[in-house]
Design an enzyme around this catalytic site. Structure first.
Site, PDB file in Angstrom:
ATOM      1  N   ARG A  29       0.773  -1.189  -0.046  1.00 10.32           N
ATOM      2  CA  ARG A  29       0.124   0.059   0.072  1.00 10.32           C
ATOM      3  C   ARG A  29       0.805   1.394  -0.068  1.00 10.32           C
ATOM      4  O   ARG A  29       0.467   2.377  -0.340  1.00 10.32           O
ATOM      5  CB  ARG A  29      -1.097   0.080   1.367  1.00 10.32           C
ATOM      6  CG  ARG A  29      -1.851  -1.105   1.320  1.00 10.32           C
ATOM      7  CD  ARG A  29      -2.701  -1.109   2.500  1.00 10.32           C
ATOM      8  NE  ARG A  29      -3.392   0.155   2.831  1.00 10.32           N
ATOM      9  CZ  ARG A  29      -4.437   0.441   2.297  1.00 10.32           C
ATOM     10  NH1 ARG A  29      -5.035  -0.437   1.506  1.00 10.32           N
ATOM     11  NH2 ARG A  29      -5.393   1.485   2.602  1.00 10.32           N
ATOM     12  N   ASN A 105      -5.452   5.694   9.856  1.00  7.77           N
ATOM     13  CA  ASN A 105      -5.230   5.862   8.410  1.00  7.77           C
ATOM     14  C   ASN A 105      -6.349   6.946   7.981  1.00  7.77           C
ATOM     15  O   ASN A 105      -7.475   6.904   8.158  1.00  7.77           O
ATOM     16  CB  ASN A 105      -5.524   4.408   7.768  1.00  7.77           C
ATOM     17  CG  ASN A 105      -5.557   4.672   6.231  1.00  7.77           C
ATOM     18  OD1 ASN A 105      -5.152   5.808   5.677  1.00  7.77           O
ATOM     19  ND2 ASN A 105      -6.113   3.939   5.496  1.00  7.77           N
ATOM     20  N   GLU A 495       0.845   6.782 -20.332  1.00 10.13           N
ATOM     21  CA  GLU A 495       0.868   5.401 -19.291  1.00 10.13           C
ATOM     22  C   GLU A 495       2.371   5.000 -19.384  1.00 10.13           C
ATOM     23  O   GLU A 495       2.875   4.661 -18.535  1.00 10.13           O
ATOM     24  CB  GLU A 495      -0.110   4.467 -19.560  1.00 10.13           C
ATOM     25  CG  GLU A 495       0.106   3.172 -18.957  1.00 10.13           C
ATOM     26  CD  GLU A 495      -0.175   3.620 -17.367  1.00 10.13           C
ATOM     27  OE1 GLU A 495      -0.519   4.566 -16.953  1.00 10.13           O
ATOM     28  OE2 GLU A 495       0.044   2.622 -16.598  1.00 10.13           O
ATOM     29  N   HIS A 518       5.808  22.027 -30.610  1.00 10.44           N
ATOM     30  CA  HIS A 518       5.179  23.374 -30.276  1.00 10.44           C
ATOM     31  C   HIS A 518       5.679  23.766 -28.727  1.00 10.44           C
ATOM     32  O   HIS A 518       5.235  24.627 -28.209  1.00 10.44           O
ATOM     33  CB  HIS A 518       3.604  23.563 -30.260  1.00 10.44           C
ATOM     34  CG  HIS A 518       3.002  23.199 -31.347  1.00 10.44           C
ATOM     35  ND1 HIS A 518       3.006  24.233 -32.457  1.00 10.44           N
ATOM     36  CD2 HIS A 518       1.977  22.269 -31.972  1.00 10.44           C
ATOM     37  CE1 HIS A 518       2.370  23.642 -33.541  1.00 10.44           C
ATOM     38  NE2 HIS A 518       2.018  22.703 -33.244  1.00 10.44           N
ATOM     39  N   LYS A 617      -0.320   2.504  -2.762  1.00  6.40           N
ATOM     40  CA  LYS A 617      -1.280   1.860  -4.145  1.00  6.40           C
ATOM     41  C   LYS A 617      -2.573   2.244  -4.010  1.00  6.40           C
ATOM     42  O   LYS A 617      -3.129   2.681  -4.963  1.00  6.40           O
ATOM     43  CB  LYS A 617      -1.450   0.322  -3.315  1.00  6.40           C
ATOM     44  CG  LYS A 617      -2.192  -0.651  -4.336  1.00  6.40           C
ATOM     45  CD  LYS A 617      -1.381  -0.924  -5.421  1.00  6.40           C
ATOM     46  CE  LYS A 617      -2.172  -1.843  -6.417  1.00  6.40           C
ATOM     47  NZ  LYS A 617      -1.940  -1.728  -7.772  1.00  6.40           N
TER      48      LYS A 617
HETATM   49  C1  G6P Z   1      -2.000   5.925  -6.766  1.00  2.89           C
HETATM   50  C2  G6P Z   1      -1.394   4.793  -7.297  1.00  2.89           C
HETATM   51  C3  G6P Z   1      -1.382   4.659  -8.788  1.00  2.89           C
HETATM   52  C4  G6P Z   1      -3.111   4.555  -9.189  1.00  2.89           C
HETATM   53  C5  G6P Z   1      -3.824   5.714  -8.478  1.00  2.89           C
HETATM   54  C6  G6P Z   1      -4.973   5.742  -8.746  1.00  2.89           C
HETATM   55  O1  G6P Z   1      -1.637   7.108  -7.074  1.00  2.89           O
HETATM   56  O2  G6P Z   1      -0.005   4.681  -7.038  1.00  2.89           O
HETATM   57  O3  G6P Z   1      -0.903   3.494  -9.465  1.00  2.89           O
HETATM   58  O4  G6P Z   1      -3.241   4.695 -10.674  1.00  2.89           O
HETATM   59  O5  G6P Z   1      -3.404   6.038  -7.263  1.00  2.89           O
HETATM   60  O6  G6P Z   1      -5.623   4.538  -8.103  1.00  2.89           O
HETATM   61  P1  G6P Z   1      -7.153   4.021  -8.151  1.00  2.89           P
HETATM   62  O7  G6P Z   1      -6.957   2.721  -7.174  1.00  2.89           O
HETATM   63  O8  G6P Z   1      -7.927   5.005  -7.918  1.00  2.89           O
HETATM   64  O9  G6P Z   1      -7.406   3.390  -9.361  1.00  2.89           O
END
Ligand code: G6P
Length: 622
Positions: A29, A105, A495, A518, A617
């Site tokens: 996480r 948290n 990406e 540009h 995460k």
């Molecule tokens: C965090 C993670 C990214 C992820 C983003 C959105 O920043 O590090 O890897 O793309 O959250 O997460 P989600 O669970 O909303 O897709």
């Protein structure tokens, strides 16, 4: 983001090991310090807290010469928001007596005023965190009540708090009681035999139980060895049947791979198959999940669509924009959730909001979607996590069915999100009468062979003919890279750049290929390699022209191209070929070599691929 683990049982056992092992399953996480609190044999709460990795905490615990059995404990991995990631700011946080201990948290938004109030009453604070106010608030309520009722004290304290929280609380006066509460941020109870668990996430519980209760907002869980009670903050009891988790423990293990990320990249064909399973049959699309929203009439007057998402899910949403506009001819705007919430968005019942969030817990996305709902917008959620917070805000939920994704960076959940969004786009196109049965059969046919095509890319990459790892090793010392693409190739490039910077820490930026000239082309020289997504498309020639502009500036050119494209050789130094598919589906194939490239660069640079620095995460704070 922070992770919580808690244990309460009837028999004395090695609670320390249970907590440490649980924390290791929550590592993915994202965190920068960790700690545990265990009830000791002399009725004291023993605290161990350390900055850095869990290994540091384990070393501290091992220095403790008298490890003992216990019945109760809580643990935490902290991702710093308020206060540096040092030992003192690590959780659990004790109250003034040391007998009450809290893990948290989230963010307590009114912590500053509460801290002053509590300090004026004589409470002494040790840390710089917002979380510590919870320990003292609970302490005040607990000792202010002659019965020392811990559940009541937690409920009373939380009624003073604004912000977001999932918490776990223990007291040395209650060896058989663990209290959890949730207001945003995930919290799950694992139900065992004569023992109960509390955790932020399913992987931490899988070893012990598959029967879980998922806490909803504003709920308190009272865990005792013999059973669990749920109630509201105001004490009203709640009945809920446990959910059974069908993930196998293996799915949450590395299975022989050095990192979860590479395991999950290799799982993409299966993840994609699961996303499509049951949803395509005999060339027809079936989305039973859409029936309720369809019958409610909520989709009838939709004039526009807004896709709300963050990070990699945002890129999935950008790809969906191309597909939905093409198939359904409905205007689509894709907006990053953190901006959406605060830009006074124009949304109402004629605006369909699609929330893309693999975790279902991203605070920015949840807050934005909640606001859209308040304005009457129908909401469809695309998520991987059953019963996650986003599902409760949605009129329809489309699950990815990708299985657990433990690597912090999204790989298989990206591919699955894109696939599910394609299905949704086809569905909306069909509803609008813009896709004929013949076209549907063509589209679904192309989708169905994508898992095999991804498998071919992976098989090649895993063979002696692989060119991605050697290329990555050559590029490992690069300081900066530029990614370009046009049409659906543009979000694919974004990406690709995001993956590289997330796990290798190399600066990488994605641009629309035509926009480069540009301004950003000024960044290019012989030390700045360029990655161009130039798979077969209606803008292929244009991308080739853009590549030539860059080549004239001596940059090293890496191209992702479609198998059989020999012409591209004259414009590229390195080529990563992918199988041919329809243009709209090309991101699902072109992303795979870019993921592998980022992975191998990161490994070559010695980075911790599964837990990149500073990342979490699921980001459960705004
Ligand atoms: C965090 C993670 C990214 C992820 C983003 C959105 O920043 O590090 O890897 O793309 O959250 O997460 P989600 O669970 O909303 O897709």
């Amino acid at each position: 983001m922070c992770g919580i683990i808690g244990y309460v049982g009837s028999k004395e056992t090695d609670v320390t090991s249970i907590l440490l092992e649980g924390l290791s399953k929550l590592e993915y996480r994202g965190y920068d310090s960790a700690g545990i609190a265990v009830l000791g044999s002399e009725g004291n709460i023993k605290l161990h807290r350390r900055a850095g990795k869990i290994a540091n905490l384990v070393a501290t615990v091992e220095e403790d010469v008298t490890p003992e059995l216990s019945t109760l404990g809580i643990g935490h991995t902290r991702w710093a928001t308020h206060g540096r990631p040092n030992d003192i700011n690590a959780h659990p946080h004790p109250d003034c007596t040391g007998g009450l201990t809290v893990v948290h948290n989230g963010i307590i938004e009114n912590y500053a005023e509460l801290r002053i109030e509590l300090q004026q009453e004589g409470h002494s604070f040790q840390s710089d965190t917002d979380s510590e106010v919870l320990a003292h608030l609970i302490e005040r309520a607990y000792f202010g009540d002659a019965n020392h009722d811990l559940v009541l004290a937690v409920r009373t304290a939380l009624q003073r708090v604004t912000g977001s929280y999932s918490i776990g609380v223990v007291s040395n006066e209650h060896p058989d009681l663990l209290v959890g509460a949730r207001c945003a941020g995930p919290l799950i109870v694992g139900i065992g035999e004569g023992e109960q668990f509390l955790a932020s996430d399913i992987p931490a519980l899988l070893k012990h139980t598959r029967r879980v209760l998922i806490l909803e907002e504003g709920e308190v869980a009272v865990l005792r060895p013999e059973g669990v009670k749920l109630m509201t903050l105001y004490g009203t009891e709640i009945e809920r049947e446990p959910t059974t988790i069908d993930w196998d423990t293996e799915a949450a293990e590395k299975g022989g791979y050095p990192y979860f990320v590479i395991k999950e990249i290799n799982e993409q064909p299966d993840a994609l198959r699961r996303a499509l399973t049951g949803r395509i049959r005999d060339g027809k699309l079936r989305l039973p999940e859409m029936e309720r929203i369809e019958h409610s009439g909520l989709l009838k007057n939709i004039q526009r669509i807004i896709v709300v998402a963050c990070g990699t899910s945002f890129h999935a949403g950008m790809i969906a924009k191309y597909a939905i506009e093409k198939w359904a001819r409905i205007p689509v705007e894709t907006i990053t959730a953190a901006e959406f919430r605060y830009c006074d968005p124009i949304v109402g019942p004629d605006t369909l909001c699609i929330a893309v969030t693999q975790s279902g817990e991203t605070a920015d996305t949840l807050v934005g979607i909640r606001q859209a709902r308040e304005h009457g917008a129908p909401v469809i959620a695309v998520t991987n996590i059953v019963s996650s917070a986003i599902t409760r805000l949605a009129d329809a939920v489309l699950y990815l069915q990708a299985g657990p994704e433990i690597g912090v960076v999204a790989t298989k959940s990206f591919v699955s999100s894109v696939a599910v969004l394609y299905l949704l786009g086809l569905y909306l196109g069909e509803q609008r009468g813009r896709i004929t049965a013949e076209q549907m059969s063509e589209f679904t046919g192309a989708l169905e062979i994508l898992p095999e095509q991804i498998q071919r890319i992976l098989d090649h990459a895993n063979s002696e003919h692989d060119s991605i790892e050697p290329l990555a090793k050559r590029m490992a010392d690069t300081n900066s890279m530029i990614f370009i693409g046009r049409g659906v190739g543009y979000p694919t490039a974004l990406e690709g750049a995001l993956k590289l910077k997330e796990i290798s820490y190399i600066h990488a930026e994605g641009f629309p290929a035509g926009e480069l000239k540009h301004g950003s082309i000024a960044l290019l020289d012989e030390h700045t390699p360029l990655v161009a997504v130039a798979t077969a498309s209606h803008v292929y020639e244009k991308v080739v022209s853009n590549i030539q502009e860059v080549r004239a500036r001596d940059a090293h050119i890496i191209v992702v191209a479609t198998e059989g494209d020999e012409r591209i050789r004259q414009h590229a130094d390195d080529i990563l070929y992918v199988p041919a598919t329809m243009e709209v589906f090309s991101p699902l194939l072109a992303s795979v070599p870019l993921q592998l490239f980022a992975y191998h660069v990161a490994v070559a640079r010695g980075c911790n691929v599964d837990q990149p620095r500073n990342l979490a995460k699921s980001v459960t704070v705004e």
